[in-house]
Design a protein around this motif. Structure first.
Motif, PDB file in Angstrom:
ATOM      1  N   ILE A 350      33.494  33.485  30.431  1.00 24.82           N
ATOM      2  CA  ILE A 350      33.717  33.358  31.878  1.00 24.82           C
ATOM      3  C   ILE A 350      35.058  33.954  32.270  1.00 24.82           C
ATOM      4  N   GLU A 351      36.100  33.699  31.470  1.00 30.88           N
ATOM      5  CA  GLU A 351      37.426  34.211  31.800  1.00 30.88           C
ATOM      6  C   GLU A 351      37.468  35.742  31.754  1.00 30.88           C
ATOM      7  N   ASN A 352      36.754  36.337  30.801  1.00 32.30           N
ATOM      8  CA  ASN A 352      36.697  37.800  30.721  1.00 32.30           C
ATOM      9  C   ASN A 352      36.022  38.392  31.957  1.00 32.30           C
ATOM     10  N   ILE A 353      34.909  37.780  32.390  1.00 32.03           N
ATOM     11  CA  ILE A 353      34.214  38.255  33.595  1.00 32.03           C
ATOM     12  C   ILE A 353      35.113  38.109  34.811  1.00 32.03           C
ATOM     13  N   HIS A 354      35.788  36.965  34.897  1.00 30.30           N
ATOM     14  CA  HIS A 354      36.697  36.699  36.021  1.00 30.30           C
ATOM     15  C   HIS A 354      37.765  37.787  36.127  1.00 30.30           C
ATOM     16  N   HIS A 355      38.403  38.128  35.000  1.00 36.23           N
ATOM     17  CA  HIS A 355      39.495  39.103  35.025  1.00 36.23           C
ATOM     18  C   HIS A 355      38.983  40.493  35.433  1.00 36.23           C
ATOM     19  N   LYS A 356      37.807  40.871  34.960  1.00 34.23           N
ATOM     20  CA  LYS A 356      37.234  42.173  35.333  1.00 34.23           C
ATOM     21  C   LYS A 356      36.921  42.214  36.832  1.00 34.23           C
ATOM     22  N   MET A 357      36.364  41.117  37.341  1.00 31.45           N
ATOM     23  CA  MET A 357      36.012  41.072  38.757  1.00 31.45           C
ATOM     24  C   MET A 357      37.270  41.115  39.629  1.00 31.45           C
ATOM     25  N   VAL A 358      38.287  40.351  39.263  1.00 27.99           N
ATOM     26  CA  VAL A 358      39.526  40.339  40.032  1.00 27.99           C
ATOM     27  C   VAL A 358      40.164  41.733  40.020  1.00 27.99           C
ATOM     28  N   SER A 359      40.103  42.410  38.882  1.00 20.06           N
ATOM     29  CA  SER A 359      40.628  43.772  38.804  1.00 20.06           C
ATOM     30  C   SER A 359      39.900  44.687  39.784  1.00 20.06           C
ATOM     31  N   ASP A 360      38.583  44.524  39.902  1.00 22.14           N
ATOM     32  CA  ASP A 360      37.794  45.325  40.851  1.00 22.14           C
ATOM     33  C   ASP A 360      38.169  44.991  42.294  1.00 22.14           C
ATOM     34  N   PHE A 361      38.384  43.700  42.571  1.00 21.42           N
ATOM     35  CA  PHE A 361      38.814  43.301  43.920  1.00 21.42           C
ATOM     36  C   PHE A 361      40.140  43.991  44.278  1.00 21.42           C
ATOM     37  N   ARG A 362      41.091  43.920  43.364  1.00 22.36           N
ATOM     38  CA  ARG A 362      42.419  44.476  43.635  1.00 22.36           C
ATOM     39  C   ARG A 362      42.364  45.998  43.809  1.00 22.36           C
ATOM     40  N   GLU A 363      41.539  46.635  42.986  1.00 27.79           N
ATOM     41  CA  GLU A 363      41.414  48.091  43.087  1.00 27.79           C
ATOM     42  C   GLU A 363      40.864  48.496  44.452  1.00 27.79           C
ATOM     43  N   ALA A 364      39.947  47.673  44.988  1.00 28.42           N
ATOM     44  CA  ALA A 364      39.359  47.961  46.303  1.00 28.42           C
ATOM     45  C   ALA A 364      40.258  47.489  47.444  1.00 28.42           C
ATOM     46  N   GLY A 365      41.321  46.739  47.132  1.00 31.13           N
ATOM     47  CA  GLY A 365      42.233  46.245  48.160  1.00 31.13           C
ATOM     48  C   GLY A 365      41.716  45.008  48.872  1.00 31.13           C
ATOM     49  N   TYR A 366      40.885  44.190  48.187  1.00 29.13           N
ATOM     50  CA  TYR A 366      40.289  43.006  48.807  1.00 29.13           C
ATOM     51  C   TYR A 366      40.922  41.736  48.220  1.00 29.13           C
ATOM     52  N   GLY A 367      41.407  40.868  49.110  1.00 27.62           N
ATOM     53  CA  GLY A 367      41.847  39.545  48.689  1.00 27.62           C
ATOM     54  C   GLY A 367      43.309  39.469  48.308  1.00 27.62           C
ATOM     55  N   TYR A 368      43.790  38.209  48.179  1.00 32.35           N
ATOM     56  CA  TYR A 368      45.190  38.003  47.818  1.00 32.35           C
ATOM     57  C   TYR A 368      45.397  36.871  46.813  1.00 32.35           C
ATOM     58  N   TYR A 369      44.357  36.089  46.534  1.00 34.74           N
ATOM     59  CA  TYR A 369      44.525  34.954  45.602  1.00 34.74           C
ATOM     60  C   TYR A 369      43.151  34.644  45.018  1.00 34.74           C
ATOM     61  N   TYR A 370      43.103  34.523  43.659  1.00 32.68           N
ATOM     62  CA  TYR A 370      41.785  34.426  42.999  1.00 32.68           C
ATOM     63  C   TYR A 370      41.813  33.368  41.887  1.00 32.68           C
ATOM     64  N   PRO A 371      42.044  32.111  42.212  1.00 31.02           N
ATOM     65  CA  PRO A 371      42.103  31.103  41.148  1.00 31.02           C
ATOM     66  C   PRO A 371      40.745  30.919  40.457  1.00 31.02           C
ATOM     67  N   LEU A 372      40.770  30.776  39.135  1.00 33.66           N
ATOM     68  CA  LEU A 372      39.578  30.427  38.363  1.00 33.66           C
ATOM     69  C   LEU A 372      39.624  28.929  38.105  1.00 33.66           C
ATOM     70  N   ILE A 373      38.614  28.222  38.541  1.00 36.05           N
ATOM     71  CA  ILE A 373      38.646  26.760  38.517  1.00 36.05           C
ATOM     72  C   ILE A 373      37.499  26.246  37.652  1.00 36.05           C
ATOM     73  N   HIS A 374      37.847  25.587  36.561  1.00 41.73           N
ATOM     74  CA  HIS A 374      36.860  25.037  35.630  1.00 41.73           C
ATOM     75  C   HIS A 374      36.488  23.615  36.048  1.00 41.73           C
ATOM     76  N   GLU A 375      35.401  23.132  35.461  1.00 40.72           N
ATOM     77  CA  GLU A 375      35.048  21.728  35.645  1.00 40.72           C
ATOM     78  C   GLU A 375      36.070  20.856  34.920  1.00 40.72           C
ATOM     79  N   PRO A 376      36.358  19.644  35.413  1.00 41.19           N
ATOM     80  CA  PRO A 376      35.710  18.971  36.552  1.00 41.19           C
ATOM     81  C   PRO A 376      36.288  19.343  37.921  1.00 41.19           C
ATOM     82  N   GLU A 377      37.397  20.125  37.925  1.00 41.36           N
ATOM     83  CA  GLU A 377      38.020  20.470  39.205  1.00 41.36           C
ATOM     84  C   GLU A 377      37.097  21.308  40.083  1.00 41.36           C
ATOM     85  N   ALA A 378      36.206  22.092  39.458  1.00 42.13           N
ATOM     86  CA  ALA A 378      35.287  22.936  40.233  1.00 42.13           C
ATOM     87  C   ALA A 378      34.378  22.098  41.132  1.00 42.13           C
ATOM     88  N   SER A 379      34.135  20.851  40.741  1.00 44.86           N
ATOM     89  CA  SER A 379      33.302  19.966  41.576  1.00 44.86           C
ATOM     90  C   SER A 379      33.910  19.759  42.947  1.00 44.86           C
TER      91      SER A 379
END
Length: 562
Positions: A350-379
């Motif tokens: 999951i963390e590897n996918i998250h980092h790749k996706m965030v890199s794509d967001f930044r390259e496109a200039g979209y967004g400013y904050y991308y926390p990855l939240i695991h359970e139980p906090e994700a609830s």
């Protein structure tokens, strides 16, 4: 009518109520509509339902099937007898773990079903934000889906067969049929035979086939609930050599809103429990427009769901005592947040996918904050998202975000362009709107802010419905993705499907229900969508003096409305 129905109070094993208090309780659902029914019945079994069909025939009234009443388009509001199966018809009848199916009565609550199935390592995939109270019968009636439809599709995709009573009181079961079995169903004079004969006459006509293929929504949109799904029946091996799908009338029953038959049993396909680990990326964006386009990037990384919350919802949660704890992950004042969930076999994946996706967001200039939240906090993130609908009703003042165009679905690739045109219509009428929910499937819940106590806004209610119907047609979308047509969108179906197809839908209804016994005024022959609303437009609201202080919401009446 009350006098006519009094004599039938002892005809049922279940309950039959004609008192005013009970009828008032059942005069509303979760929609903007209100009509006082003639009576309320709580049947114990199919024999009671057969008796109710007989009563409706004798008294020339109708039956309105109801489960939890969470419907947003007025599906279970109307004159007639409301038939509530949530008290007695609540049994899980049979499970087959090897073949992965379960057979249930319509009053089974979704969360309770999945709690039962957990010990078998299985669950029913489609889920809604009302999962702790919505029931399977209502999910079939509306073809409900929910946040994870990217993975699990809709209720229709998982309904194997349905059993119930037709409008003449005869029992029928509709499931998958081979060519030979379908031909056998065409023989005879029973109501079931006539139903098969009628659909065969409609779908074997080349002109009808062309019209259905031309006018029905883009078949890549799996969230499509506009009208009766005769397009799916056409796409069966009986009528298409390329199709691998057997003919199955349960595909038509899903999304039919109780207008064709009264369901007593449902056989559902089940899926394996999701992977052990899940987490969400709560991607923050300065504007909604950024989020619309970032959604397409997120989908390339195969998430289980992508959900959206806009700034309206986020601001309302600030002063909500229950949600203040859940919004601790929110940073700054985002115009929108995308909740992007991944479920995998390890946290590292999951963390590897998250980092790749965030890199794509930044390259496109979209967004400013991308926390990855695991359970139980994700609830907490999901609790904040699920609370969105209830929080919206707490907006101060008489103007509220209203259900009207909240269920449109288009191909996700054209969603940004669709939203651009959508905003132009809102701007033309100087309207504000709330945006949230299932962006990953091409369906955002769009709620314009209107005061349905104001006669001008009541007219605007209908005007916006019509305007957006034409816009949805431009993008070959579906006016309803999961909430159904009901009273709210039924009058706009001809815009989406065309007049000829609408006449085919009316023919289907006449064959299944010639005496208008089952839930009339929904899907076809629907009255104007701004009639029978909860509030009487223009009525003066009295200022009632109270001991406790309700001034922050405008008095005790407005507090009651919440």
């Amino acid at each position: 009518m009350d006098d006519k129905l009094q004599e039938y109070k002892n005809h049922l094993k279940g309950d039959f109520c004609t008192d005013k208090k009970t009828r008032l309780l059942y005069a509303t659902d979760a929609s903007a509509y209100r009509e006082i029914p003639d009576a309320v019945a709580l049947p114990k079994d199919k024999d009671d339902i057969r008796e109710l069909i007989s009563i409706a025939q004798k008294t020339k009234t109708s039956l309105i099937p109801r489960t939890a009443g969470t419907s947003l388009a007025g599906q279970v509001v109307g004159p007639g007898i409301v038939v509530d199966v949530s008290r007695y018809m609540t049994n899980i009848l049979e499970i087959n773990q090897d073949e992965r199916w379960v057979r249930v009565q319509p009053g089974v609550i979704l969360d309770e079903l999945n709690l039962f199935l957990k010990d078998y390592g299985l669950f029913f995939g489609p889920e809604t934000s009302t999962a702790n109270r919505c029931m399977i019968g209502g999910m079939v009636g509306n073809n409900a889906c929910g946040a994870h439809s990217i993975l699990y599709g809709t209720t229709r995709h998982h309904t194997i067969s349905v059993k119930g009573l037709l409008s003449d009181g005869s029992e029928a079961e509709f499931g998958p049929l081979s060519h030979e079995e379908f031909r056998e169903k065409l023989q005879g004079n029973s109501m079931e035979s006539k139903i098969y004969q009628d659909i065969h006459e409609i779908l074997s006509n080349p002109d009808n086939q062309k019209e259905i293929e031309r006018e029905y929504p883009d078949n890549s949109i799996y969230r499509r609930n506009t009208g009766y799904s005769i397009d799916l029946l056409l796409d069966s091996e009986v009528y298409s050599e390329q199709s691998r799908h057997p003919f199955n009338f349960s595909k038509l029953i899903c999304g039919s809103e109780g207008t064709l038959m009264f369901i007593t049993e449902i056989k559902l396909n089940l899926v394996s429990l999701p992977p052990k680990y899940s987490a969400v990326t709560a991607a923050h964006f300065e504007t909604k427009e950024e989020a619309f386009r970032a959604n397409l990037i997120a989908l390339k990384h195969n998430p289980g769901t992508v959900e959206m919350m806009d700034d309206h919802i986020l601001k309302l949660t600030k002063n909500n005592r229950d949600q203040q704890r859940n919004r601790e992950f929110v940073k700054g004042e985002p115009g929108a947040i995308l909740i992007i969930e991944f479920a995998r076999d390890s946290k590292e994946e999951i963390e590897n996918i998250h980092h790749k996706m965030v890199s794509d967001f930044r390259e496109a200039g979209y967004g400013y904050y991308y926390p990855l939240i695991h359970e139980p906090e994700a609830s907490k993130v999901w609790n904040l998202r699920k609370a969105g609908l209830g929080i919206l009703s707490n907006m101060k003042g008489d103007a509220k975000p209203v259900s009207i165009i909240e269920d449109t679905a288009v191909n996700v690739e054209v969603l940004p362009d669709y939203m651009e045109d959508f905003k132009k219509i809102l701007n033309r009428y100087n309207l504000d709107c709330v945006f949230y929910a299932h962006i990953g499937s091409g369906e955002l819940h769009l709620r314009p802010i209107l005061n349905l106590k104001d006669p001008k806004d009541v007219e605007m209610f209908r005007t916006i419905g019509r305007e957006i119907a034409h816009l949805v047609k431009k993008y070959n979308g579906s006016l309803s993705g999961e909430h159904g047509d009901g009273r709210l969108r039924g009058e706009f179906i001809p815009i989406i499907l065309g007049d000829k197809n609408y006449q085919l839908l009316k023919a289907v209804k006449r064959t299944w229900d010639p005496n208008e016994i089952f839930n009339p005024g929904k899907i076809v022959d629907v009255p104007p969508m701004n009639e029978s609303l909860r509030f009487q437009p223009g009525q003066e609201i009295p200022d009632i003096s109270t001991v406790f202080d309700f001034s922050d919401v405008g008095g005790i009446l407005r507090a009651t409305e919440k």
